[in-house]
Scaffold this motif. Structure first.
Motif, PDB file in Angstrom:
ATOM      1  N   SER A  58       6.630 -28.935  17.920  1.00  0.00           N
ATOM      2  CA  SER A  58       6.931 -29.844  16.824  1.00  0.00           C
ATOM      3  C   SER A  58       5.911 -29.225  15.833  1.00  0.00           C
ATOM      4  CB  SER A  58       6.811 -31.184  16.946  1.00  0.00           C
ATOM      5  OG  SER A  58       7.648 -31.533  18.131  1.00  0.00           O
TER       6      SER A  58
ATOM      7  N   PHE B 114       6.610 -27.290  12.093  1.00  0.00           N
ATOM      8  CA  PHE B 114       6.149 -27.867  10.975  1.00  0.00           C
ATOM      9  C   PHE B 114       5.162 -26.670  10.112  1.00  0.00           C
ATOM     10  CE2 PHE B 114       2.988 -30.419   8.522  1.00  0.00           C
ATOM     11  CZ  PHE B 114       3.809 -31.118   7.627  1.00  0.00           C
TER      12      PHE B 114
ATOM     13  N   LEU C 239       5.712 -24.918   6.282  1.00  0.00           N
ATOM     14  CA  LEU C 239       4.643 -25.050   5.201  1.00  0.00           C
ATOM     15  C   LEU C 239       3.926 -23.727   5.021  1.00  0.00           C
ATOM     16  CD1 LEU C 239       2.254 -28.080   6.282  1.00  0.00           C
ATOM     17  CD2 LEU C 239       3.990 -27.979   4.338  1.00  0.00           C
TER      18      LEU C 239
ATOM     19  N   GLY D 102      12.011 -25.789  15.708  1.00  0.00           N
ATOM     20  CA  GLY D 102      12.220 -27.265  15.364  1.00  0.00           C
ATOM     21  C   GLY D 102      13.465 -27.676  16.061  1.00  0.00           C
TER      22      GLY D 102
ATOM     23  N   THR E 187       8.979 -36.469  14.524  1.00  0.00           N
ATOM     24  CA  THR E 187       8.678 -36.611  12.946  1.00  0.00           C
ATOM     25  C   THR E 187       8.541 -35.039  12.621  1.00  0.00           C
ATOM     26  OG1 THR E 187       7.986 -38.881  13.159  1.00  0.00           O
ATOM     27  CG2 THR E 187       7.439 -37.537  11.141  1.00  0.00           C
ATOM     28  N   PHE E 188       7.444 -34.334  13.303  1.00  0.00           N
ATOM     29  CA  PHE E 188       6.956 -33.117  12.993  1.00  0.00           C
ATOM     30  C   PHE E 188       8.314 -32.022  13.109  1.00  0.00           C
ATOM     31  CE2 PHE E 188       2.549 -34.400  13.826  1.00  0.00           C
ATOM     32  CZ  PHE E 188       1.769 -33.836  12.703  1.00  0.00           C
TER      33      PHE E 188
ATOM     34  N   VAL F 238      11.203 -32.724  12.703  1.00  0.00           N
ATOM     35  CA  VAL F 238      12.481 -32.891  11.724  1.00  0.00           C
ATOM     36  C   VAL F 238      11.868 -32.337  10.346  1.00  0.00           C
ATOM     37  CG1 VAL F 238      13.404 -34.709  10.424  1.00  0.00           C
ATOM     38  CG2 VAL F 238      13.390 -34.949  12.728  1.00  0.00           C
ATOM     39  N   TRP F 239      10.487 -32.542   9.986  1.00  0.00           N
ATOM     40  CA  TRP F 239      10.024 -31.995   9.048  1.00  0.00           C
ATOM     41  C   TRP F 239       9.871 -30.395   9.027  1.00  0.00           C
ATOM     42  CZ3 TRP F 239       9.805 -33.387   4.056  1.00  0.00           C
ATOM     43  CH2 TRP F 239       9.648 -34.947   4.053  1.00  0.00           C
ATOM     44  N   GLY F 240       9.769 -30.066  10.239  1.00  0.00           N
ATOM     45  CA  GLY F 240       9.494 -28.464  10.439  1.00  0.00           C
ATOM     46  C   GLY F 240      11.267 -27.921  10.113  1.00  0.00           C
TER      47      GLY F 240
ATOM     48  N   VAL G  78      13.581 -29.230   8.282  1.00  0.00           N
ATOM     49  CA  VAL G  78      13.844 -29.552   6.829  1.00  0.00           C
ATOM     50  C   VAL G  78      12.947 -28.322   5.705  1.00  0.00           C
ATOM     51  CG1 VAL G  78      13.274 -30.972   4.833  1.00  0.00           C
ATOM     52  CG2 VAL G  78      14.169 -32.046   6.786  1.00  0.00           C
ATOM     53  N   LEU G  79      11.870 -28.298   6.195  1.00  0.00           N
ATOM     54  CA  LEU G  79      10.999 -27.214   5.321  1.00  0.00           C
ATOM     55  C   LEU G  79      11.490 -25.827   5.739  1.00  0.00           C
ATOM     56  CD1 LEU G  79       7.408 -28.341   5.775  1.00  0.00           C
ATOM     57  CD2 LEU G  79       8.748 -28.731   3.638  1.00  0.00           C
TER      58      LEU G  79
END
Length: 109
Positions: free
Chosen positions: A31, A35, A39, A58, A70-71, A73-75, A77-78
């Protein structure tokens, strides 16, 4: 039964120390990797390979690591945003709209 046999709730030994368990870092490795790739691909402009790798990692992390949701999902998305931006740039460049507009003022020199 005497007063020394019972423990009052105010005594320090009345309740054992109960803390929330902390997950080891190994439970969130995929995860966090997704992320960080998301980034880094946005900040450093890594265009194609890193976002695809981050997206795949991810998705795998979502299934394997419930604590790192959470990590993950953000990974996703990014990485998806970066991949979408790259694909949009390629489509615009192939259509002749992308980089041609950047150098338009210099075309008359």
């Amino acid at each position: 039964m005497t007063s020394t046999d019972t423990q009052s709730p105010s005594s320090p030994n009345a309740f054992p120390h109960t803390a929330a368990p902390v997950a080891p870092a190994a439970d969130r490795t995929l995860s966090v990797t997704s992320f960080v790739l998301g980034l880094a691909s946005i900040v450093f402009g890594w265009t194609f390979v890193a976002p695809i790798a981050g997206l795949v990692i991810g998705i795998i992390a979502l299934r394997r690591e419930p604590l790192g949701k959470t990590f993950a999902v953000w990974g996703i998305v990014l990485n998806a945003l970066m991949l979408f931006g790259v694909l949009l740039g390629l489509v615009l460049a192939l259509a002749g709209i992308g980089l041609g507009l950047t150098f338009l003022p210099f075309a008359f020199l």
